[in-house]
Design an enzyme around this catalytic site. Structure first.
Site, PDB file in Angstrom:
ATOM      1  N   ILE A  15       0.838  -1.212   0.000  1.00 32.21           N
ATOM      2  CA  ILE A  15       0.000   0.000   0.000  1.00 32.21           C
ATOM      3  C   ILE A  15       0.872   1.260   0.000  1.00 32.21           C
ATOM      4  O   ILE A  15       0.578   2.224  -0.719  1.00 32.21           O
ATOM      5  CB  ILE A  15      -0.968  -0.020   1.217  1.00 32.21           C
ATOM      6  CG1 ILE A  15      -1.946  -1.208   1.099  1.00 32.21           C
ATOM      7  CG2 ILE A  15      -1.721   1.296   1.350  1.00 32.21           C
ATOM      8  CD1 ILE A  15      -2.778  -1.489   2.350  1.00 32.21           C
ATOM      9  N   SER A 138      -6.877  -0.581   9.949  1.00 33.95           N
ATOM     10  CA  SER A 138      -7.365  -1.851   9.387  1.00 33.95           C
ATOM     11  C   SER A 138      -8.760  -2.103   9.944  1.00 33.95           C
ATOM     12  O   SER A 138      -9.141  -1.514  10.965  1.00 33.95           O
ATOM     13  CB  SER A 138      -6.412  -2.962   9.842  1.00 33.95           C
ATOM     14  OG  SER A 138      -6.976  -4.228   9.637  1.00 33.95           O
ATOM     15  N   TYR A 151      -1.867  -7.395  16.651  1.00 29.51           N
ATOM     16  CA  TYR A 151      -2.199  -6.561  15.488  1.00 29.51           C
ATOM     17  C   TYR A 151      -3.441  -5.722  15.793  1.00 29.51           C
ATOM     18  O   TYR A 151      -3.451  -4.502  15.621  1.00 29.51           O
ATOM     19  CB  TYR A 151      -2.426  -7.455  14.261  1.00 29.51           C
ATOM     20  CG  TYR A 151      -2.609  -6.681  12.970  1.00 29.51           C
ATOM     21  CD1 TYR A 151      -1.560  -5.935  12.426  1.00 29.51           C
ATOM     22  CD2 TYR A 151      -3.829  -6.692  12.293  1.00 29.51           C
ATOM     23  CE1 TYR A 151      -1.734  -5.221  11.237  1.00 29.51           C
ATOM     24  CE2 TYR A 151      -4.005  -5.992  11.106  1.00 29.51           C
ATOM     25  CZ  TYR A 151      -2.956  -5.265  10.585  1.00 29.51           C
ATOM     26  OH  TYR A 151      -3.119  -4.553   9.418  1.00 29.51           O
ATOM     27  N   LYS A 155      -3.759  -1.584  16.198  1.00 32.86           N
ATOM     28  CA  LYS A 155      -4.619  -0.763  15.331  1.00 32.86           C
ATOM     29  C   LYS A 155      -5.710  -0.042  16.143  1.00 32.86           C
ATOM     30  O   LYS A 155      -6.058   1.089  15.839  1.00 32.86           O
ATOM     31  CB  LYS A 155      -5.242  -1.626  14.219  1.00 32.86           C
ATOM     32  CG  LYS A 155      -4.209  -2.224  13.246  1.00 32.86           C
ATOM     33  CD  LYS A 155      -3.417  -1.160  12.501  1.00 32.86           C
ATOM     34  CE  LYS A 155      -2.501  -1.724  11.437  1.00 32.86           C
ATOM     35  NZ  LYS A 155      -1.682  -0.716  10.770  1.00 32.86           N
TER      36      LYS A 155
HETATM   37  N1  LIG Z   1      -2.446  -5.772   3.192  1.00 28.00           N
HETATM   38  C1  LIG Z   1      -3.529  -5.813   3.923  1.00 28.00           C
HETATM   39  O1  LIG Z   1      -4.351  -6.736   3.819  1.00 28.00           O
HETATM   40  C2  LIG Z   1      -3.807  -4.680   4.895  1.00 28.00           C
HETATM   41  C3  LIG Z   1      -5.116  -4.521   5.359  1.00 28.00           C
HETATM   42  C4  LIG Z   1      -5.372  -3.490   6.257  1.00 28.00           C
HETATM   43  C5  LIG Z   1      -4.365  -2.652   6.677  1.00 28.00           C
HETATM   44  N2  LIG Z   1      -3.097  -2.842   6.209  1.00 28.00           N
HETATM   45  C6  LIG Z   1      -2.045  -1.935   6.698  1.00 28.00           C
HETATM   46  O2  LIG Z   1      -1.412  -1.329   5.598  1.00 28.00           O
HETATM   47  C7  LIG Z   1      -0.082  -0.949   5.984  1.00 28.00           C
HETATM   48  C8  LIG Z   1       0.884  -1.358   4.883  1.00 28.00           C
HETATM   49  O3  LIG Z   1       0.932  -2.765   4.808  1.00 28.00           O
HETATM   50  P1  LIG Z   1       1.057  -3.595   3.440  1.00 28.00           P
HETATM   51  O4  LIG Z   1      -0.085  -4.516   3.412  1.00 28.00           O
HETATM   52  O5  LIG Z   1       1.310  -2.709   2.310  1.00 28.00           O
HETATM   53  O6  LIG Z   1       2.333  -4.488   3.813  1.00 28.00           O
HETATM   54  P2  LIG Z   1       3.758  -4.735   3.120  1.00 28.00           P
HETATM   55  O7  LIG Z   1       3.611  -5.004   1.672  1.00 28.00           O
HETATM   56  O8  LIG Z   1       4.388  -5.765   3.977  1.00 28.00           O
HETATM   57  O9  LIG Z   1       4.493  -3.334   3.306  1.00 28.00           O
HETATM   58  C9  LIG Z   1       4.880  -2.893   4.581  1.00 28.00           C
HETATM   59  C10 LIG Z   1       5.823  -1.711   4.431  1.00 28.00           C
HETATM   60  O10 LIG Z   1       6.145  -1.250   5.762  1.00 28.00           O
HETATM   61  C11 LIG Z   1       7.558  -1.280   5.921  1.00 28.00           C
HETATM   62  N3  LIG Z   1       7.876  -1.597   7.304  1.00 28.00           N
HETATM   63  C12 LIG Z   1       7.548  -2.677   8.045  1.00 28.00           C
HETATM   64  N4  LIG Z   1       8.075  -2.573   9.282  1.00 28.00           N
HETATM   65  C13 LIG Z   1       8.737  -1.393   9.314  1.00 28.00           C
HETATM   66  C14 LIG Z   1       9.494  -0.709  10.289  1.00 28.00           C
HETATM   67  N5  LIG Z   1       9.707  -1.216  11.514  1.00 28.00           N
HETATM   68  N6  LIG Z   1      10.036   0.484   9.959  1.00 28.00           N
HETATM   69  C15 LIG Z   1       9.876   1.016   8.735  1.00 28.00           C
HETATM   70  N7  LIG Z   1       9.174   0.434   7.768  1.00 28.00           N
HETATM   71  C16 LIG Z   1       8.615  -0.766   8.065  1.00 28.00           C
HETATM   72  C17 LIG Z   1       8.067  -2.343   4.948  1.00 28.00           C
HETATM   73  O11 LIG Z   1       9.437  -2.127   4.586  1.00 28.00           O
HETATM   74  P3  LIG Z   1      10.658  -2.864   5.358  1.00 28.00           P
HETATM   75  O12 LIG Z   1      10.225  -4.252   5.649  1.00 28.00           O
HETATM   76  O13 LIG Z   1      11.828  -2.750   4.451  1.00 28.00           O
HETATM   77  O14 LIG Z   1      10.876  -2.059   6.617  1.00 28.00           O
HETATM   78  C18 LIG Z   1       7.142  -2.076   3.758  1.00 28.00           C
HETATM   79  O15 LIG Z   1       7.594  -0.984   3.008  1.00 28.00           O
HETATM   80  C19 LIG Z   1       0.168  -1.604   7.341  1.00 28.00           C
HETATM   81  O16 LIG Z   1       0.053  -0.645   8.352  1.00 28.00           O
HETATM   82  C20 LIG Z   1      -0.933  -2.639   7.444  1.00 28.00           C
HETATM   83  O17 LIG Z   1      -1.271  -2.915   8.787  1.00 28.00           O
HETATM   84  C21 LIG Z   1      -2.798  -3.824   5.317  1.00 28.00           C
END
Ligand SMILES: NC(=O)c1ccc[n+]([C@@H]2O[C@H](COP(=O)([O-])OP(=O)(O)OC[C@H]3O[C@@H](n4cnc5c(N)ncnc54)[C@H](OP(=O)(O)O)[C@@H]3O)[C@@H](O)[C@H]2O)c1
Length: 270
Positions: A15, A138, A151, A155
């Site tokens: 995202i 979320s 988690y 949130k």
């Molecule tokens: N995908 C879903 O189904 C979903 C649904 C609802 C909400 N969300 C929320 O959307 C957000 C983005 O998630 P995503 O689904 O896009 O996941 P993703 O593809 O795993 O991306 C997560 C991003 O956050 C970074 N990250 C993780 N831990 C970090 C840290 N300690 N410091 C700095 N950067 C960090 C990762 O980079 P590095 O690992 O290199 O640090 C990556 O760029 C999250 O807050 C998640 O809870 C996701």
């Protein structure tokens, strides 16, 4: 959004990356962060190839000092901040009785404290620009999910913090949006921590069948432009939040049954 300065934590995947691309294509200047420098540099290259003005900065969201340096670097690079998107996040999948407590600490440090630190250091710039804070929460921030205690807690905490902050800022015209995507195609389920704190390394979902990160980013972009208060994505997500308000006990059972049916679910049904 032309020439607006957008800081996105966790902009190297999913995202966050899609948001960087969407805002960048609309003419905004982008700062993205993440821990993995290779992934970040690769995304920076991809965005620059699309003529997007972008700066990638390595920063761990769980670290207060990294957040302070990230915001300072963003200011130095572009001279202000218009939109802060607290997106960096990790998930988990383990039963509470089995999970190492370090997993819950890590989730709170990254998802909740990461949001608090970024908001704290960006606040002077956002007050000046009368800009926007966006928390990527979320559906799990409205409805506790089994095997995701840390988690959901992180949130819920994010949403409580942002609601209080929004109310404090009413007269100062800083906009606060809480965006709650439903399941979205990304890397988050691969990196989700198992009971022992290691990434589970697989997704229990058919990633191709859920909303794309690009579609989520387009909704969030529109909500920022319209300075909306909340965004809850997908009809199923909206129904879940609504039913949970009206019939929480019925939802306990429905949510349990749903997550017990997941591939390799740690939830025992007897
Ligand atoms: N995908 C879903 O189904 C979903 C649904 C609802 C909400 N969300 C929320 O959307 C957000 C983005 O998630 P995503 O689904 O896009 O996941 P993703 O593809 O795993 O991306 C997560 C991003 O956050 C970074 N990250 C993780 N831990 C970090 C840290 N300690 N410091 C700095 N950067 C960090 C990762 O980079 P590095 O690992 O290199 O640090 C990556 O760029 C999250 O807050 C998640 O809870 C996701």
């Amino acid at each position: 959004m032309k020439d607006k300065i957008i800081v996105i934590t966790g902009g190297s995947s999913g995202i966050g990356k899609a948001l960087a691309e969407k805002f960048g294509k609309e003419g905004s200047k982008i700062v993205i962060s993440g821990r993995n420098i290779e992934k970040l540099t690769q995304v920076e290259r991809e965005l620059k190839a699309q003529n997007i003005k972008v700066t990638a900065i390595t920063a761990d969201s769980a670290s207060e000092i990294d957040n302070s340096l990230l915001i300072q670097r963003a200011f130095k690079e572009y001279g202000g901040i218009d939109v802060l998107i607290c997106n960096a996040g990790i998930s988990m999948r383990a039963m509470f009785e089995e999970v190492d407590l370090e997993v819950l600490r890590k989730l709170m440090d990254t998802n909740f404290w990461g949001t608090v630190y970024a908001c704290k250091y960006a606040m002077p710039f956002l007050l000046k620009s009368k800009g926007s804070i966006v928390g990527i929460s979320s559906i799990a921030g409205y409805r506790g999910l089994p095997a995701r205690t840390g988690y959901s807690a992180s949130k819920f905490a994010m949403q409580g913090f942002l609601e209080a902050l929004r109310t404090e800022l009413i007269k100062k015209q800083v906009h606060v949006l809480v965006a709650c995507p439903n399941f979205t195609t990304s890397n988050i389920r691969n990196t989700a921590l198992a009971a022992d704190g290691h990434p589970q390394g697989e997704s229990p979902l058919e990633e191709g069948e859920i909303m794309s990160a690009e579609a989520v980013a387009a909704h969030i972009y529109k909500a920022v432009k319209a300075r909306k208060r909340d965004l809850i994505l997908t009809t199923k997500g909206k129904i879940t939040v609504f039913l949970n308000k009206l019939f929480p006990t019925m939802m306990d059972k429905m949510v349990f049954d749903h997550f017990a049916r997941e591939k390799n679910s740690p939830i025992a049904t007897i």
